[in-house]
Design a protein around this motif. Structure first.
Motif, mmCIF file in Angstrom:
data_model
loop_
_atom_site.group_PDB
_atom_site.id
_atom_site.type_symbol
_atom_site.label_atom_id
_atom_site.label_comp_id
_atom_site.label_asym_id
_atom_site.label_seq_id
_atom_site.Cartn_x
_atom_site.Cartn_y
_atom_site.Cartn_z
ATOM 1 N N VAL A 1 -5.229 -5.904 1.097
ATOM 2 C CA VAL A 1 -3.819 -5.742 0.737
ATOM 3 C C VAL A 1 -2.946 -5.729 1.996
ATOM 4 C CG1 VAL A 1 -2.138 -4.237 -0.384
ATOM 5 C CG2 VAL A 1 -4.403 -4.528 -1.380
ATOM 6 N N GLN A 2 -3.406 -5.054 3.040
ATOM 7 C CA GLN A 2 -2.634 -5.015 4.278
ATOM 8 C C GLN A 2 -2.441 -6.414 4.854
ATOM 9 O OE1 GLN A 2 -4.845 -2.253 6.698
ATOM 10 N NE2 GLN A 2 -3.746 -0.462 5.904
ATOM 11 N N ALA A 3 -3.416 -7.281 4.638
ATOM 12 C CA ALA A 3 -3.328 -8.646 5.166
ATOM 13 C C ALA A 3 -2.229 -9.458 4.492
ATOM 14 C CB ALA A 3 -4.673 -9.357 5.009
ATOM 15 N N LEU A 4 -1.694 -8.963 3.344
ATOM 16 C CA LEU A 4 -0.567 -9.652 2.704
ATOM 17 C C LEU A 4 0.696 -9.566 3.565
ATOM 18 C CD1 LEU A 4 -1.007 -8.359 -0.963
ATOM 19 C CD2 LEU A 4 -1.606 -10.634 -0.101
ATOM 20 N N GLY A 5 0.755 -8.567 4.434
ATOM 21 C CA GLY A 5 1.922 -8.401 5.290
ATOM 22 C C GLY A 5 3.129 -7.846 4.563
ATOM 23 N N ASP A 6 2.905 -7.226 3.403
ATOM 24 C CA ASP A 6 3.996 -6.653 2.608
ATOM 25 C C ASP A 6 3.967 -5.138 2.773
ATOM 26 O OD1 ASP A 6 5.852 -5.843 0.726
ATOM 27 O OD2 ASP A 6 4.604 -6.334 -1.007
ATOM 28 N N PRO A 7 5.008 -4.517 3.339
ATOM 29 C CA PRO A 7 4.968 -3.069 3.589
ATOM 30 C C PRO A 7 4.932 -2.224 2.334
ATOM 31 C CG PRO A 7 7.181 -3.936 3.979
ATOM 32 C CD PRO A 7 6.286 -5.121 3.776
ATOM 33 N N TYR A 8 5.216 -2.826 1.159
ATOM 34 C CA TYR A 8 5.287 -2.051 -0.072
ATOM 35 C C TYR A 8 4.072 -2.241 -0.970
ATOM 36 C CZ TYR A 8 10.029 -1.875 1.645
ATOM 37 O OH TYR A 8 11.130 -1.709 2.451
ATOM 38 N N SER A 9 3.171 -3.128 -0.611
ATOM 39 C CA SER A 9 1.915 -3.268 -1.339
ATOM 40 C C SER A 9 0.848 -2.474 -0.597
ATOM 41 C CB SER A 9 1.493 -4.738 -1.433
ATOM 42 O OG SER A 9 2.381 -5.476 -2.242
ATOM 43 N N THR A 10 0.040 -1.725 -1.361
ATOM 44 C CA THR A 10 -0.951 -0.882 -0.700
ATOM 45 C C THR A 10 -2.091 -0.564 -1.653
ATOM 46 O OG1 THR A 10 -1.204 1.117 0.658
ATOM 47 C CG2 THR A 10 0.094 1.328 -1.364
ATOM 48 N N ASP B 1 1.529 -0.654 -10.541
ATOM 49 C CA ASP B 1 0.245 -0.025 -10.253
ATOM 50 C C ASP B 1 -0.836 -0.614 -11.152
ATOM 51 O OD1 ASP B 1 1.854 3.047 -9.607
ATOM 52 O OD2 ASP B 1 0.693 1.888 -8.182
ATOM 53 N N PHE B 2 -1.922 -1.060 -10.544
ATOM 54 C CA PHE B 2 -3.082 -1.570 -11.274
ATOM 55 C C PHE B 2 -4.281 -0.683 -10.948
ATOM 56 C CE2 PHE B 2 -0.352 -5.295 -10.584
ATOM 57 C CZ PHE B 2 -0.223 -5.760 -11.877
ATOM 58 N N PRO B 3 -4.596 0.297 -11.814
ATOM 59 C CA PRO B 3 -5.745 1.169 -11.561
ATOM 60 C C PRO B 3 -7.038 0.358 -11.477
ATOM 61 C CG PRO B 3 -4.336 2.101 -13.262
ATOM 62 C CD PRO B 3 -3.848 0.702 -13.026
ATOM 63 N N LEU B 4 -7.883 0.729 -10.532
ATOM 64 C CA LEU B 4 -9.140 0.025 -10.299
ATOM 65 C C LEU B 4 -10.316 0.869 -10.784
ATOM 66 C CD1 LEU B 4 -8.399 -1.345 -6.705
ATOM 67 C CD2 LEU B 4 -7.999 -2.464 -8.916
ATOM 68 N N GLU B 5 -11.460 0.237 -10.885
ATOM 69 C CA GLU B 5 -12.636 0.898 -11.455
ATOM 70 C C GLU B 5 -13.103 2.078 -10.613
ATOM 71 O OE1 GLU B 5 -15.657 -1.964 -12.133
ATOM 72 O OE2 GLU B 5 -14.620 -2.956 -13.809
ATOM 73 N N ASP B 6 -12.783 2.090 -9.312
ATOM 74 C CA ASP B 6 -13.229 3.190 -8.458
ATOM 75 C C ASP B 6 -12.324 4.416 -8.567
ATOM 76 O OD1 ASP B 6 -10.948 2.373 -7.115
ATOM 77 O OD2 ASP B 6 -11.893 2.288 -5.136
ATOM 78 N N GLY B 7 -11.312 4.345 -9.456
ATOM 79 C CA GLY B 7 -10.369 5.450 -9.580
ATOM 80 C C GLY B 7 -9.164 5.306 -8.690
ATOM 81 N N GLY B 8 -9.208 4.312 -7.812
ATOM 82 C CA GLY B 8 -8.075 4.040 -6.945
ATOM 83 C C GLY B 8 -7.045 3.170 -7.637
ATOM 84 N N ASP B 9 -6.106 2.658 -6.853
ATOM 85 C CA ASP B 9 -4.980 1.941 -7.434
ATOM 86 C C ASP B 9 -4.523 0.841 -6.502
ATOM 87 O OD1 ASP B 9 -2.539 1.631 -9.181
ATOM 88 O OD2 ASP B 9 -1.546 2.310 -7.349
ATOM 89 N N LEU B 10 -4.292 -0.331 -7.063
ATOM 90 C CA LEU B 10 -3.697 -1.441 -6.331
ATOM 91 C C LEU B 10 -2.207 -1.434 -6.627
ATOM 92 C CD1 LEU B 10 -4.169 -3.905 -4.524
ATOM 93 C CD2 LEU B 10 -4.566 -5.255 -6.591
ATOM 94 N N HIS B 11 -1.427 -1.091 -5.628
ATOM 95 C CA HIS B 11 0.020 -0.928 -5.759
ATOM 96 C C HIS B 11 0.661 -2.184 -5.182
ATOM 97 C CE1 HIS B 11 3.632 1.549 -6.118
ATOM 98 N NE2 HIS B 11 3.983 1.136 -4.920
#
Length: 402
Positions: free
Chosen positions: A83-92, A333-343
């Motif tokens: 996600v960091q490689a997208l270069g978008d400060p608001y995606s995490t 927010d897209f919750p992931l299987e590990d309990g984390g979240d793709l924002h």
């Protein structure tokens, strides 16, 4: 399968062990999708170099100094790096604990904190506000107190992250803070706790209804409506204070605009394909004609900028203060299987007149700087008054009977 539309989020700061002003942006109207798109649409269009990822993992397993590896953390780190490689400060990527903390924040729930907003512009951190209902508010701390030390550590030059790490801690434990108040050194021991805080606080300043909105969260709309119902009838004007508001749910922003605007578009969002989705005011406008001033500053961001900018575009309010943060993107927010979240950033939003404020901000029609060293009015501590709050005093002048 998709049974409900994802809610979107537009905001710019989360609750930390302390609450800081606006930093980088984070979210605009949020629900959670019943699916994660990358799983629902089959194979991705491109391919990650899985061989390189596997090779790196093998090298770590074979040569890293410690043989005790946490593969869950390694997996999360892989997603975070992508996600960091997208270069978008608001995606995490949020790990499970960070994701839970984010959701607590938008529900007004705080865990293991004392509840202060802090500015880091000088040599020492300065308390710029207290969270309603917080241990800090009950302890005697005041807006404007300069933090000299935290648990014996000199606070001079502390970063936001370092200060947060010192102040946050296990529930029931205490943090000792030495503050300077008008040349007097005072010591406070504040117990860390779980507490819930309101999103909206209001009071009458003479004939003017002052409404402070701290964030656009789960209960902002209902609390705002309750404050209007209780106090609007006796008010000759309204000051909507969105200073230091990092944003939040777009649905709450749309509802707030609808309380002051009788018809028309509230805002619109556009995706990467150019599709435009327009949101109109709801028609529920109990304050549709009352004189209105909106206070903003450099930490007014995202959904708070939607409200301020839309009210300005509809010629319903004058903006008073300083240029806003400038965050015009929308995340889901897209919750992931590990309990984390793709924002993830999925859209950009635009004002009814077509403007984007992304990286630009809103320039108030009535520019007023807050004097250095003077605290803003804190409705949690109304007895301290607002003599030093220049933007608020200018707003009261604009609403004074002529």
């Amino acid at each position: 399968m998709l049974s409900r539309r994802p809610r979107l989020i537009a905001a710019a700061a989360l609750v930390l062990g302390i609450l800081v002003g606006a930093g980088g942006g984070i979210f605009a109207d949020q629900t959670y999708p019943d699916y994660v798109p990358v799983l629902a649409i089959g194979q991705p269009k491109g391919a990650i170099d899985q061989a390189a990822v596997n090779q790196a993992l093998h090298v770590i397993e074979a040569r890293y100094y410690s043989s005790h590896l946490d593969y869950r953390k390694l997996s999360g780190g892989t997603v975070r790096g992508m996600v960091q490689a997208l270069g978008d400060p608001y995606s995490t990527y949020y790990d499970p604990q960070q994701f839970r903390s984010q959701q607590d924040n938008y529900a007004g729930r705080h865990t293991g904190v004392i509840g202060i907003y802090v500015s880091f512009q000088g040599d020492h951190p300065v308390i710029s506000g207290l969270v309603p209902g917080s241990p800090a508010a009950a302890s005697g701390l005041r807006t404007g107190d300069e933090i000299l030390s935290i648990d014996g550590r000199d606070a001079r030059g502390l970063s936001e992250q370092a200060a947060s790490a010192l102040i946050r801690g296990p529930i029931g434990t205490s943090v000792s803070m030495v503050v300077d108040r008008a040349g007097q050194s005072l010591t406070f021991n504040i117990q860390r706790a779980n507490f819930s805080s309101p999103m909206v606080v209001s009071l009458l300043l003479g004939p003017v209804l002052y409404v402070r909105v701290y964030q656009f969260g789960d209960s902002t709309q209902s609390q705002f409506d309750a404050q209007l119902k209780a106090n609007l009838g006796s008010a000759s004007g309204v000051i909507l204070d969105l200073r230091d508001n990092p944003g939040g749910y777009i649905s709450a922003a749309a509802a707030m605009i609808s309380r002051f605007v009788s018809s028309g578009e509230a805002f619109e969002v556009r995706d990467r394909g150019g599709h435009v989705e327009r949101t109109y005011v709801s028609g529920d406008h109990p304050a549709g004609s009352i004189p209105l001033v909106v206070l903003v500053n450099g930490s007014t961001a995202s959904s708070a900028e939607i409200v301020a900018g839309s009210l300005e575009a509809h010629h319903r309010a004058q903006l008073v203060g300083t240029k806003t943060f400038g965050k015009g993107s929308v995340q889901v927010d897209f919750p992931l299987e590990d309990g984390g979240d793709l924002h993830l950033t999925v859209q950009h939003w635009f004002l009814p007149d077509g403007r984007s404020i992304d990286k630009v901000g809103l320039q108030p029609e009535v520019p007023v700087d807050q004097p250095s060293g003077q605290p803003e009015f804190d409705p949690v501590q109304p007895s301290l008054g607002y003599a030093g709050d220049a933007p608020l005093n200018r707003a009261l002048e604009l609403l004074a009977p002529r």
